[in-house]
Scaffold this active site. Structure first.
Site, PDB file in Angstrom:
ATOM      1  N   ASP A 280      -7.233  10.268 -12.984  1.00 25.64           N
ATOM      2  CA  ASP A 280      -6.566   9.533 -11.926  1.00 25.64           C
ATOM      3  C   ASP A 280      -6.512  10.459 -10.701  1.00 25.64           C
ATOM      4  OD1 ASP A 280      -5.255   7.627 -10.483  1.00 25.64           O
ATOM      5  OD2 ASP A 280      -3.654   7.277 -11.924  1.00 25.64           O
TER       6      ASP A 280
HETATM    7  C1  BGC Z   1      -3.359   5.127  -9.357  1.00 28.59           C
HETATM    8  C2  BGC Z   1      -4.545   4.441  -9.992  1.00 28.59           C
HETATM    9  C3  BGC Z   1      -5.570   4.092  -8.945  1.00 28.59           C
HETATM   10  C4  BGC Z   1      -5.942   5.342  -8.178  1.00 28.59           C
HETATM   11  C5  BGC Z   1      -7.016   5.116  -7.137  1.00 28.59           C
HETATM   12  C6  BGC Z   1      -3.757   6.234  -8.413  1.00 28.59           C
HETATM   13  O1  BGC Z   1      -2.679   6.703  -7.689  1.00 28.59           O
HETATM   14  O2  BGC Z   1      -2.510   5.624 -10.376  1.00 28.59           O
HETATM   15  O3  BGC Z   1      -4.114   3.305 -10.690  1.00 28.59           O
HETATM   16  O4  BGC Z   1      -6.684   3.487  -9.550  1.00 28.59           O
HETATM   17  O5  BGC Z   1      -4.782   5.840  -7.550  1.00 28.59           O
HETATM   18  O6  BGC Z   1      -6.574   4.418  -6.052  1.00 28.59           O
END
Ligand code: BGC
Length: 761
Positions: A280
């Site tokens: 993530d």
């Molecule tokens: C979130 C994810 C997301 C990623 C990209 C993160 O902060 O936890 O769910 O896909 O950002 O935007």
């Protein structure tokens, strides 16, 4: 004869599969033979584009990185022209011309927005959910995207956690069915230019953050993980998900991003996952704050664990070469990760045509089309849950004078809910517009704002849509004045429709709360409206289960609409006026108050269970001040008609190993309107080698019934249905007694029993 020909077919098919596999492997091997170590590490790097809006991708830092072969993919670029320009740099200005992946958080629709995932899950309609993912993939791919960071399949039983809105609720079985539907909806066969990579997230256990505070510590037994939290991730993997995203939280004391047990032992060795794993956002450098070491150490930890791609963190880019020289990682590990990324690109067809998803002619024809919007509207109506409808206030008559009151009456941006990054914030049907569309030229609608979202203007700023801060204008007048205006409207109306609740930003990422009641200023308004004695319908917007005890006791009708998406107003009108009979069922328990959390239907019995129907007994497992009951149980949702369940029986009272049982139940529509019912099957394993939940959802069937019509619904029960992970984490069914329940929610059920017998009788 038939057998022989199907055998020939199977052989032919597997030969062609292995031939295709060989072809891919040899293509990638010869490409990798030309790659430097730096270029291989570059493939593992996933920066965020910040939306390369300026058209300056060429000269930006990311542009330079791409040219240097330091980028494997990019995410959150909106628009096919921009994506094409960036892809051009990759395939024309780099040494090896390797195309890029383009990701985006396409979570519940692209520009045609569907209900938030929690709402979608309340449809219990797998075809509809799959369709929503399919349309999202079509629209996203018509805009250049070839990879979505969805589905989010984290089980959560804590409504304080803002991200409950992004998942499918509390149940592993329902969650698994939805995970499968979404993956197949996005990916299809990964052949055409409208089939895109799915990314299952957030692996693992992200929804179990302590105290519902986002990114917080998670700690649970493996038995609970395997039986309750891991099944939806596994279901998505079994459905062929091409990628998976590591979660931010720790698991058993190690951040998931650095957990070899999760990423390699469970995911690859136990589940046979063949795709690639991405972190993530900054998941790798965040391990420094977790206390796992410096950037080099945590980056090596992540690669060793089985992470293939580094989202935004740049830990791989900046340190892996050094770690390789110092023998902290191996070239085999880098090769393996690089191969998996290249494989994903190959499977998408990007090596054959890097612009496969960059067809400029598509967007106009395929994005936000009237047909897609129609489907979104229909699905939205299916996601609404009718929580209360005293004296059949609903459906409303179109000739009624409606007092339409509340902060969500005339608000475009807040119809979408969290994660609607591709939506155009002014392109939604507001509630007032929807009602006007339905009521026609003679519509008698009076309106008042009635209240802001929150009384505290500074606090309210946190809840304003970050993507479109201008979308919400606070009314500076004092609360009393706003209420007075609303009461004037109420007095002139036949019925009050109060459109209240949360704004989009109340839920979603980093939107945890410690109070899950309706904000006080809105409650004050509702209380004053209730005093008028006029019939009230509360149309509730929310991204989480709320504690609605006062509302349940004082407001005659409550329709929970979550965040319905682009077509919100029309969908709401469809249900309010009875064009559509509501059929949504909760995928998550609504507690009476916040102190009951976590409250979920599939709990254990304990050694001191409270007797059925009791509130409190000394020395039993209960509270002094509130009963153990939820306000609305899992699976609950009313209809404008009524359903009767009868003749519930099993084909036998004994299930022998290797055989099957059939459960039959007759469901009759006993009301005056046609309606859909979700018939639910639960099972309790009465005695086990470990304690078992008091009931678990095992199957369901959504059926449509005309007034007076009956249908016999059947469910098949096999040994497989009864399996669970025992204390050795073996997936087993244990012989003995089982209760089977059927009904319209997890509380109101009829029961029969049977015995599982392993040896021949
Ligand atoms: C979130 C994810 C997301 C990623 C990209 C993160 O902060 O936890 O769910 O896909 O950002 O935007």
């Amino acid at each position: 004869m038939k057998k022989i020909s199907s055998l020939v077919l199977i052989i032919a098919l597997s030969t062609s599969i292995s031939f295709a596999q060989q072809k891919m492997d040899s293509f990638i091997s010869s490409l990798m033979a030309k790659m430097t170590t730096d270029e291989k590490i570059g493939q593992l790097n996933l920066p965020v584009s910040g939306d390369i809006t300026t058209g300056m991708a060429n000269s930006s830092n990311i542009g330079k990185q791409i040219k240097a072969g330091q980028v494997g993919g990019l995410f959150n670029i909106k628009g096919v022209d921009k994506i094409k320009a960036v892809q051009k740099i990759a395939v024309e200005n780099t040494r090896l011309k390797i195309p890029l992946l383009f990701g985006m958080d396409v979570i519940h629709g692209y520009q045609t927005v569907f209900p938030i995932p929690l709402g979608l899950s309340c449809t219990w309609d797998m075809e509809a959910i799959k369709k929503s993912a399919r349309i999202a993939a079509i629209e996203a791919s018509a805009s250049g995207i070839n990879w979505t960071f969805s589905p989010m399949v984290d089980i959560s039983r804590d409504p304080r956690w803002g991200r409950v809105s992004e998942g499918s609720g509390e149940d592993p079985y329902l969650g698994s069915q939805i995970a499968k539907a979404m993956v197949t909806g996005y990916q299809g066969k990964l052949q055409s230019n409208n089939e895109i990579l799915a990314c299952v997230k957030h692996y693992a256990l992200y929804g179990a953050a302590e105290a519902g505070r986002d990114y917080n510590t998670v700690d649970m037994s493996r038995i609970r993980m395997y039986n309750e939290y891991l099944p939806p991730y596994k279901a998505a993997v079994d459905a062929g998900a091409a990628s998976i995203m590591a979660s931010f939280n720790e698991v058993e004391g190690i951040p998931a991003t650095g957990s070899k047990w999760l990423m390699t032992e469970v995911l690859r060795n136990q589940w046979g996952f063949k795709g690639f794993v991405v972190t993530d956002y900054t998941g790798i450098p965040e391990m420094i704050d977790h206390g796992m070491g410096d950037l080099q150490t945590v980056s090596a930890l992540a690669l060793n664990a089985g992470i293939d791609m580094d989202m935004v963190g740049e830990g791989f880019l900046l340190t892996l070469k050094k770690s390789l020289a110092e023998k902290k990682v191996t070239i085999a590990q880098i090769n393996n990760a690089c191969r998996l990324i290249l494989q994903a690109k190959y499977k998408l067809g990007l090596f054959t045509d890097p612009y496969k998803f960059c067809d400029e002619s598509r967007a106009e024809k395929e994005v936000f089309t009237p047909e897609n919007r129609q489907i979104s509207r229909k699905i939205a109506t299916e996601s609404f849950v009718l929580l209360k409808n005293n004296n059949n206030i609903l459906p409303l008559k179109k000739s009624t004078t409606i007092g339409l009151i509340g902060p969500l009456v005339n608000n475009t941006a807040n119809m979408f809910g969290t994660w609607s990054v591709a939506a155009e914030m002014d392109k939604s049907v507001t509630v007032i517009q929807g009602l006007k569309n339905a009521m026609g030229a003679n519509a008698k609608i009076l309106t008042a704002l009635g209240s802001n979202f929150l009384a505290d203007s500074t606090l309210e700023q946190r809840y304003v849509n970050v993507h479109n801060p201008k979308s919400y204008k606070r009314d500076p007048r004092p609360e009393a004045e706003l209420i007075k205006e609303a009461l004037d409207v109420a007095k002139k109306s036949d019925v009050i429709v109060a459109v209240m609740g949360e704004s989009s930003e109340f839920s979603g990422e980093s939107s945890s709360v410690t109070n899950i009641e309706l904000p006080q200023t809105q409650k004050n308004l509702l209380k004053e409206l209730a005093k008028t004695g006029k019939p009230i319908v509360l149309v509730l917007f929310t991204g989480r289960p709320l504690a609605l005890k006062w509302e349940q006791e004082n407001i005659p009708a409550i329709l929970n609409v979550w965040f319905p998406g682009s077509e919100a107003g029309d969908a709401i009108a469809d249900v309010l006026f009875g064009k559509v009979n509501p059929s949504g069922k909760l995928s998550t328990t609504f507690p009476q108050n916040i102190g009951q959390i976590p409250l979920y239907y599939a709990h254990k019995n304990t050694g001191r269970p409270l007797e059925e129907g009791k509130w409190f007994t000394k020395f039993r497992s209960n509270y002094l001040d509130v009963s153990n009951d939820p306000l609305y149980p899992f699976g609950f949702g009313l209809s404008y008609t009524t359903f009767d369940y009868s003749n519930f029986k099993l084909s036998s009272t004994v299930l022998k190993a290797g055989q099957k049982l059939t459960a039959y139940v007759t469901v009759t529509n006993t009301g005056k309107l046609a309606g859909a019912e979700v018939v639910q099957l639960y099972i309790r394993d009465m005695v086990g080698s470990i304690t078992r939940p008091i009931k678990e959802l095992k199957d369901f069937s959504k059926i449509m019934l005309q007034p007076g019509e009956s249908k016999v619904v059947t469910f098949t029960i096999t040994e497989e249905t009864l399996k669970f992970y025992n204390s050795a984490l073996k997936f087993v069914a244990e012989p003995g007694d089982f209760n089977v329940f059927v009904g319209s929610n997890s509380r109101d059920l009829q029961a029969v029993t049977f015995k599982l017998v392993k040896q021949q009788l």
